[in-house]
Design a protein around this motif. Sequence first.
Motif, PDB file in Angstrom:
ATOM      1  N   GLU A  62       0.828  -1.204   0.000  1.00 24.08           N
ATOM      2  CA  GLU A  62       0.000   0.000   0.000  1.00 24.08           C
ATOM      3  C   GLU A  62       0.862   1.253   0.000  1.00 24.08           C
ATOM      4  O   GLU A  62       0.542   2.233  -0.685  1.00 24.08           O
ATOM      5  N   ARG A  63       1.935   1.231   0.785  1.00 24.35           N
ATOM      6  CA  ARG A  63       2.826   2.392   0.825  1.00 24.35           C
ATOM      7  C   ARG A  63       3.476   2.625  -0.527  1.00 24.35           C
ATOM      8  O   ARG A  63       3.594   3.766  -0.995  1.00 24.35           O
ATOM      9  N   ARG A  64       3.856   1.545  -1.170  1.00 20.23           N
ATOM     10  CA  ARG A  64       4.458   1.669  -2.494  1.00 20.23           C
ATOM     11  C   ARG A  64       3.464   2.224  -3.497  1.00 20.23           C
ATOM     12  O   ARG A  64       3.829   3.066  -4.340  1.00 20.23           O
ATOM     13  N   GLU A  65       2.222   1.790  -3.430  1.00 24.17           N
ATOM     14  CA  GLU A  65       1.192   2.303  -4.338  1.00 24.17           C
ATOM     15  C   GLU A  65       0.950   3.783  -4.105  1.00 24.17           C
ATOM     16  O   GLU A  65       0.757   4.547  -5.056  1.00 24.17           O
ATOM     17  N   ARG A  66       0.970   4.207  -2.851  1.00 19.67           N
ATOM     18  CA  ARG A  66       0.792   5.631  -2.546  1.00 19.67           C
ATOM     19  C   ARG A  66       1.966   6.441  -3.090  1.00 19.67           C
ATOM     20  O   ARG A  66       1.776   7.537  -3.625  1.00 19.67           O
ATOM     21  N   GLN A  67       3.162   5.910  -2.936  1.00 18.24           N
ATOM     22  CA  GLN A  67       4.333   6.596  -3.461  1.00 18.24           C
ATOM     23  C   GLN A  67       4.293   6.678  -4.984  1.00 18.24           C
ATOM     24  O   GLN A  67       4.648   7.705  -5.563  1.00 18.24           O
ATOM     25  N   ALA A 125       1.836   9.325  -5.938  1.00 17.19           N
ATOM     26  CA  ALA A 125       2.412  10.646  -5.691  1.00 17.19           C
ATOM     27  C   ALA A 125       3.427  11.001  -6.770  1.00 17.19           C
ATOM     28  O   ALA A 125       3.510  12.157  -7.221  1.00 17.19           O
ATOM     29  N   LEU A 126       4.201  10.020  -7.202  1.00 18.48           N
ATOM     30  CA  LEU A 126       5.189  10.242  -8.253  1.00 18.48           C
ATOM     31  C   LEU A 126       4.519  10.607  -9.565  1.00 18.48           C
ATOM     32  O   LEU A 126       4.939  11.545 -10.255  1.00 18.48           O
ATOM     33  N   VAL A 127       3.470   9.881  -9.921  1.00 17.02           N
ATOM     34  CA  VAL A 127       2.757  10.162 -11.168  1.00 17.02           C
ATOM     35  C   VAL A 127       2.128  11.551 -11.126  1.00 17.02           C
ATOM     36  O   VAL A 127       2.177  12.302 -12.110  1.00 17.02           O
ATOM     37  N   GLU A 164      10.525  16.144  -4.668  1.00 15.66           N
ATOM     38  CA  GLU A 164       9.131  16.487  -4.373  1.00 15.66           C
ATOM     39  C   GLU A 164       8.395  15.348  -3.687  1.00 15.66           C
ATOM     40  O   GLU A 164       7.599  15.576  -2.763  1.00 15.66           O
ATOM     41  N   VAL A 165       8.655  14.139  -4.128  1.00 15.33           N
ATOM     42  CA  VAL A 165       7.981  12.980  -3.547  1.00 15.33           C
ATOM     43  C   VAL A 165       8.583  12.599  -2.201  1.00 15.33           C
ATOM     44  O   VAL A 165       7.926  11.983  -1.357  1.00 15.33           O
ATOM     45  N   GLY A 166       9.851  12.968  -1.998  1.00 13.94           N
ATOM     46  CA  GLY A 166      10.505  12.657  -0.740  1.00 13.94           C
ATOM     47  C   GLY A 166      11.156  11.293  -0.720  1.00 13.94           C
ATOM     48  O   GLY A 166      11.053  10.550   0.269  1.00 13.94           O
ATOM     49  N   CYS A 167      11.820  10.948  -1.814  1.00 12.74           N
ATOM     50  CA  CYS A 167      12.510   9.662  -1.875  1.00 12.74           C
ATOM     51  C   CYS A 167      13.855   9.851  -2.547  1.00 12.74           C
ATOM     52  O   CYS A 167      14.130  10.893  -3.150  1.00 12.74           O
ATOM     53  N   ALA A 168      14.714   8.858  -2.425  1.00 14.15           N
ATOM     54  CA  ALA A 168      16.006   8.903  -3.095  1.00 14.15           C
ATOM     55  C   ALA A 168      15.802   8.814  -4.604  1.00 14.15           C
ATOM     56  O   ALA A 168      14.806   8.252  -5.080  1.00 14.15           O
ATOM     57  N   LEU A 169      16.750   9.354  -5.348  1.00 17.85           N
ATOM     58  CA  LEU A 169      16.636   9.346  -6.804  1.00 17.85           C
ATOM     59  C   LEU A 169      16.464   7.928  -7.337  1.00 17.85           C
ATOM     60  O   LEU A 169      15.596   7.666  -8.171  1.00 17.85           O
ATOM     61  N   GLY A 170      17.277   7.009  -6.846  1.00 15.46           N
ATOM     62  CA  GLY A 170      17.190   5.639  -7.319  1.00 15.46           C
ATOM     63  C   GLY A 170      15.896   4.952  -6.955  1.00 15.46           C
ATOM     64  O   GLY A 170      15.483   3.989  -7.619  1.00 15.46           O
ATOM     65  N   ILE A 177      12.977   5.987  -7.311  1.00 14.04           N
ATOM     66  CA  ILE A 177      11.962   6.190  -8.347  1.00 14.04           C
ATOM     67  C   ILE A 177      11.789   4.921  -9.168  1.00 14.04           C
ATOM     68  O   ILE A 177      10.674   4.536  -9.539  1.00 14.04           O
ATOM     69  N   TYR A 178      12.898   4.240  -9.407  1.00 15.48           N
ATOM     70  CA  TYR A 178      12.858   3.076 -10.293  1.00 15.48           C
ATOM     71  C   TYR A 178      12.460   1.800  -9.564  1.00 15.48           C
ATOM     72  O   TYR A 178      12.467   0.719 -10.154  1.00 15.48           O
ATOM     73  N   ASN A 179      12.103   1.964  -8.302  1.00 10.29           N
ATOM     74  CA  ASN A 179      11.394   0.891  -7.597  1.00 10.29           C
ATOM     75  C   ASN A 179       9.887   1.060  -7.748  1.00 10.29           C
ATOM     76  O   ASN A 179       9.119   0.143  -7.464  1.00 10.29           O
ATOM     77  N   LEU A 180       9.495   2.263  -8.193  1.00 13.27           N
ATOM     78  CA  LEU A 180       8.074   2.573  -8.350  1.00 13.27           C
ATOM     79  C   LEU A 180       7.616   2.445  -9.800  1.00 13.27           C
ATOM     80  O   LEU A 180       6.485   2.058 -10.070  1.00 13.27           O
TER      81      LEU A 180
END
Length: 208
Positions: free
Chosen positions: A6-11, A14-16, A39-45, A47-50
């Motif tokens: 669920e947290r990953r889906e929310r992230q 938010a990214l989209v 802006e999303v509050g995550c590490a650059l890398g 993003i590619y987990n999302l």
Amino acid sequence: MVKTTERRERQREALVLAAERAIAGRGLAGLKARELASEVGCALGAIYNLVQDMDELVLRVGSRTLARLDAALAQATQGRRLDSKEEASAQLVAVAQAYCAFARGNLQLWRTLFEHRMAEGAIVPEWAIDEQMTMFRYILAPLQRLQPQAGEADLVLLSRTLFSAVHGVVMLGLEEKLVAVPQRELDRQVERLVELVCVGLASQGQGG
């Protein structure tokens, strides 16, 4: 595990949304991975987990744009009947005008649908192709009324040709640097183009 998913889906959502805001404000060239991560509050890398890559992210934004375009076209055709060639022509005009209005009101997001190019060797996923093709149902039904003897393949080709003609007029009409056309005149030209096409198709079709 459920909470992690669920947290990953929310992230991802938010990214989209962040990517959508970036494109809406600055166009496709304004989409920067580092700025999105901040802006999303995550590490650059992270993003590619999302998303798999930036291509997927742009396609996800495009999916949201297409959904809103679909809603606009559905509203434009709501309650319309196709009992006659005149009604079919009126629906095609309404669809073209709704398309023009959507493009004008969502210029950068609309442009991105056509400007984005996948990385070399990458293939557009089936879900994205399906979403693009579903838009043509608003054109196919009235075209079938105007050309009742035409086969499915011919109608599909005709729908794409008509779309390309309207899209070209809208694209050039909204281009700020070249031949920008006043809103009222662009609407009139789009309407006239579709009406002329419909007159020709109606005269060719049998029955009605």
